[in-house]
Design an enzyme around this catalytic site. Sequence first.
Site, PDB file in Angstrom:
ATOM      1  N   ASN A   8      62.340   7.788  20.969  1.00 13.67           N
ATOM      2  CA  ASN A   8      61.201   6.738  21.227  1.00 13.67           C
ATOM      3  C   ASN A   8      61.835   5.558  21.490  1.00 13.67           C
ATOM      4  OD1 ASN A   8      58.836   5.329  21.632  1.00 13.67           O
ATOM      5  ND2 ASN A   8      57.956   6.001  19.418  1.00 13.67           N
ATOM      6  N   ARG A  92      59.371  10.563  23.978  1.00 12.11           N
ATOM      7  CA  ARG A  92      58.005  10.041  24.037  1.00 12.11           C
ATOM      8  C   ARG A  92      57.861   9.202  25.256  1.00 12.11           C
ATOM      9  NH1 ARG A  92      55.354   5.126  20.974  1.00 12.11           N
ATOM     10  NH2 ARG A  92      52.994   5.966  21.283  1.00 12.11           N
ATOM     11  N   HIS A 181      48.036   8.238  21.688  1.00 14.68           N
ATOM     12  CA  HIS A 181      48.121   8.925  20.362  1.00 14.68           C
ATOM     13  C   HIS A 181      47.766  10.156  20.488  1.00 14.68           C
ATOM     14  CE1 HIS A 181      47.042   4.823  18.110  1.00 14.68           C
ATOM     15  NE2 HIS A 181      48.389   4.950  18.256  1.00 14.68           N
ATOM     16  N   ARG A 242      44.895  -5.949  17.424  1.00 21.04           N
ATOM     17  CA  ARG A 242      44.194  -5.527  18.585  1.00 21.04           C
ATOM     18  C   ARG A 242      42.679  -5.593  18.423  1.00 21.04           C
ATOM     19  NH1 ARG A 242      47.188  -0.284  20.467  1.00 21.04           N
ATOM     20  NH2 ARG A 242      49.057  -0.780  19.469  1.00 21.04           N
ATOM     21  N   GLU A 385      54.634  13.171  14.918  1.00 17.52           N
ATOM     22  CA  GLU A 385      54.898  12.960  16.264  1.00 17.52           C
ATOM     23  C   GLU A 385      56.031  13.654  16.679  1.00 17.52           C
ATOM     24  OE1 GLU A 385      52.066   9.605  18.205  1.00 17.52           O
ATOM     25  OE2 GLU A 385      53.089   9.045  16.174  1.00 17.52           O
TER      26      GLU A 385
END
Length: 399
Positions: A8, A92, A181, A242, A385
């Site tokens: 990643n 990823r 996601h 956010r 993940e």
Amino acid sequence: MMYCLVINSGSSSIKFQIVDPESSATDEPLASGLVEQIGEPQGAINITVEGEKSREELEVVNHTQGLKRAFELLDARGVGPSQLDFFAVGHRVVHGGKLFSEPVLIDAQIESMIEDLIPLAPLHNPANLDGIRVAREILPDLPHVAVFDTAFFNHMPPAAALYAINNEVASQYDIRRYGFHGTSHEFISQQVPKVLGRDPEHTRQITLHLGNGASAAAVHNGRAMDTSMGLTPLAGLVMGTRTGDIDPGIIFHLAREAQMSIDEIDVLLNKKSGVKGLAGVNDFRALREMIDDGNSDAWLAYNIYIHQLRRFIGSYMIILGRVDAITFAAGVGENDVEVRADALADLEVYGIKIDPERNAVRSDEPREISTDDSTVKVLVVPTNEELAIAQKAAALTQG
């Protein structure tokens, strides 16, 4: 035993794990690491092998140097590319646009297509691409597989995927709801029927990935029907830094009245808002301490967070028509007892009943936290993940 190296790559860091795709969601990877502060005067490489940690501080000039040095450190511990059998490298990639709905073997053409998607994810795809190019250079004899965060949501119904914006403009600039996601939501939704002993083809569920970034998804018989994030990861739930959903007119108001530039507004909404903008912290453990100390800003931030979460849960209940399970995952979802309880409080009329004692149990295992007579089952399922990426790489390369 053969392993998958999962990478990643970020703009100034590279996370990686060595994963057995046959392991369970709660098993620790054989090895993991983080190359951090790439391009800074003082960087570091952190390695964990079977629970034993080590750290080397050095200047990491670029991604190539950082990943090569990380592999040398892994080799020195007996778990590097020269000692282990890797069947693939899984990468990823945040944004697959409309082009990618499945994992793909990476070649020069795929690299070029990922590069073409940079305008949709200018902060993420360039970094993902750096990691791909470096890893392919260092490990040229292994198959490299791209797994896209947006892929799970690629085939959402048009009513959920499209915005009410001029068709020509939307088509020209690829404006739609892509969702993020996706690897996590797909992984969670696949675990739930196993925990409940249900047929995945007849399971309707709401999955909640609640971390510093947060998103919700409605999943109908294994397929995504809707999700909270949109063209970008800014939309949807209130997050650590956010805003989540806001009136888009706020952007025009700030530009006109506060004379803020587009870049300043971008930073405000993505990095200086959410829980941090309201309370000054984005770690929920710190937020909980502030609430316990009577801090009114922290209490307000928490209530806004919960209110928005309940709005999405409620809307997805209507979209699905029948809900078999609601599942919490990721850092906040897996660990914050109060968030789970408050998100589903007073919903007994809809068949949702949380058992306080089950909810209070701390565990790394998937578990049910609803009462025995709850019509809608409530679960906590640790997301993984990296394991999901390894499993997708194995399916693609090994059949």
